[in-house]
Design a protein around this motif. Sequence first.
Motif, PDB file in Angstrom:
ATOM      1  N   ARG A  74       0.837  -1.193   0.000  1.00  0.00           N
ATOM      2  CA  ARG A  74       0.000   0.000   0.000  1.00  0.00           C
ATOM      3  C   ARG A  74       0.875   1.248   0.000  1.00  0.00           C
ATOM      4  NH1 ARG A  74      -1.246   2.762   4.213  1.00  0.00           N
ATOM      5  NH2 ARG A  74      -0.678   1.054   5.606  1.00  0.00           N
ATOM      6  N   ARG A  75       0.465   2.217  -0.740  1.00  0.00           N
ATOM      7  CA  ARG A  75       1.166   3.495  -0.846  1.00  0.00           C
ATOM      8  C   ARG A  75       1.159   4.202   0.509  1.00  0.00           C
ATOM      9  NH1 ARG A  75       0.911   5.005  -5.540  1.00  0.00           N
ATOM     10  NH2 ARG A  75      -1.060   4.087  -6.109  1.00  0.00           N
ATOM     11  N   GLY A  76       2.205   5.006   0.744  1.00  0.00           N
ATOM     12  CA  GLY A  76       2.187   5.839   1.947  1.00  0.00           C
ATOM     13  C   GLY A  76       3.464   5.828   2.768  1.00  0.00           C
ATOM     14  N   ARG A  77       4.443   4.990   2.428  1.00  0.00           N
ATOM     15  CA  ARG A  77       5.709   4.997   3.174  1.00  0.00           C
ATOM     16  C   ARG A  77       6.594   6.121   2.652  1.00  0.00           C
ATOM     17  NH1 ARG A  77       2.779   0.506   3.218  1.00  0.00           N
ATOM     18  NH2 ARG A  77       2.863  -0.627   5.192  1.00  0.00           N
ATOM     19  N   SER A  78       7.279   6.770   3.562  1.00  0.00           N
ATOM     20  CA  SER A  78       8.157   7.879   3.184  1.00  0.00           C
ATOM     21  C   SER A  78       9.409   7.356   2.485  1.00  0.00           C
ATOM     22  CB  SER A  78       8.560   8.670   4.429  1.00  0.00           C
ATOM     23  OG  SER A  78       9.417   7.875   5.245  1.00  0.00           O
ATOM     24  N   GLU A 109       3.843   0.359  -5.493  1.00  0.00           N
ATOM     25  CA  GLU A 109       2.869   0.831  -4.520  1.00  0.00           C
ATOM     26  C   GLU A 109       1.496   0.951  -5.165  1.00  0.00           C
ATOM     27  OE1 GLU A 109       5.080   3.579  -1.359  1.00  0.00           O
ATOM     28  OE2 GLU A 109       5.023   4.461  -3.357  1.00  0.00           O
ATOM     29  N   ASN A 110       0.484   0.679  -4.361  1.00  0.00           N
ATOM     30  CA  ASN A 110      -0.884   0.821  -4.830  1.00  0.00           C
ATOM     31  C   ASN A 110      -1.778   1.133  -3.631  1.00  0.00           C
ATOM     32  OD1 ASN A 110      -1.251  -1.732  -3.618  1.00  0.00           O
ATOM     33  ND2 ASN A 110      -0.861  -2.785  -5.527  1.00  0.00           N
ATOM     34  N   ASP A 111      -3.077   1.032  -3.802  1.00  0.00           N
ATOM     35  CA  ASP A 111      -4.039   1.376  -2.752  1.00  0.00           C
ATOM     36  C   ASP A 111      -4.844   0.148  -2.334  1.00  0.00           C
ATOM     37  OD1 ASP A 111      -3.529   4.256  -2.706  1.00  0.00           O
ATOM     38  OD2 ASP A 111      -4.383   4.244  -4.729  1.00  0.00           O
TER      39      ASP A 111
END
Length: 134
Positions: A74-78, A109-111
Motif C-alpha cells: 500500500r502506498r504511503g511509506r516515506s 505501490e498501490n491502494d
Amino acid sequence: MPFIRTSVRKNTSRERVAGIVDGVHQALVEAIGMPADELFNLVSEYEPEQFFYDRKFNGIARSDELLVIEITMRRGRSDAMKRALYASIASRLETIGVSPKDVFIFMHENDYSDWSVGNGVFAMAIAQQRGNDA
C-alpha cells in the motif's frame, strides 16, 4: 500487507532461500513497522540463461548470484522508510552470505482498492481488520 516476489538463481539451496525470505521479512517488520504475521513471499527460480543483466550497471559489480526482490504494498511509506528498508534488507542478507551488490529491489505501490486478500472480499472493505479463522 506487503506481497513479495523473490527471484533467485536455480539451485539456490533451500536454507539460503529460507534465509533470504526471513531477512526480507525481518527488514519489513523493522523498517516499516509491518506486523510480524504479514509474511507473503513467492519465491521463483530462474535459469542462468533466462536472466540477462549488465554486471556493471551503475558502477556496481554483480555476480552470477543476482537476486531480485519485488515488494508490492500500500502506498504511503516515506522515502526515508524505503531507504531504511532497502539498507536493512541488504544488511540482513549479507549476514547469510549474499553480497549487497547482488540485491536488486523494486517497490510497487498501490491502494487498498487494488487488493483482495481472502474470501473474494474487496480489501478496502476490510482494511486493517482481522478475520476470526486463526
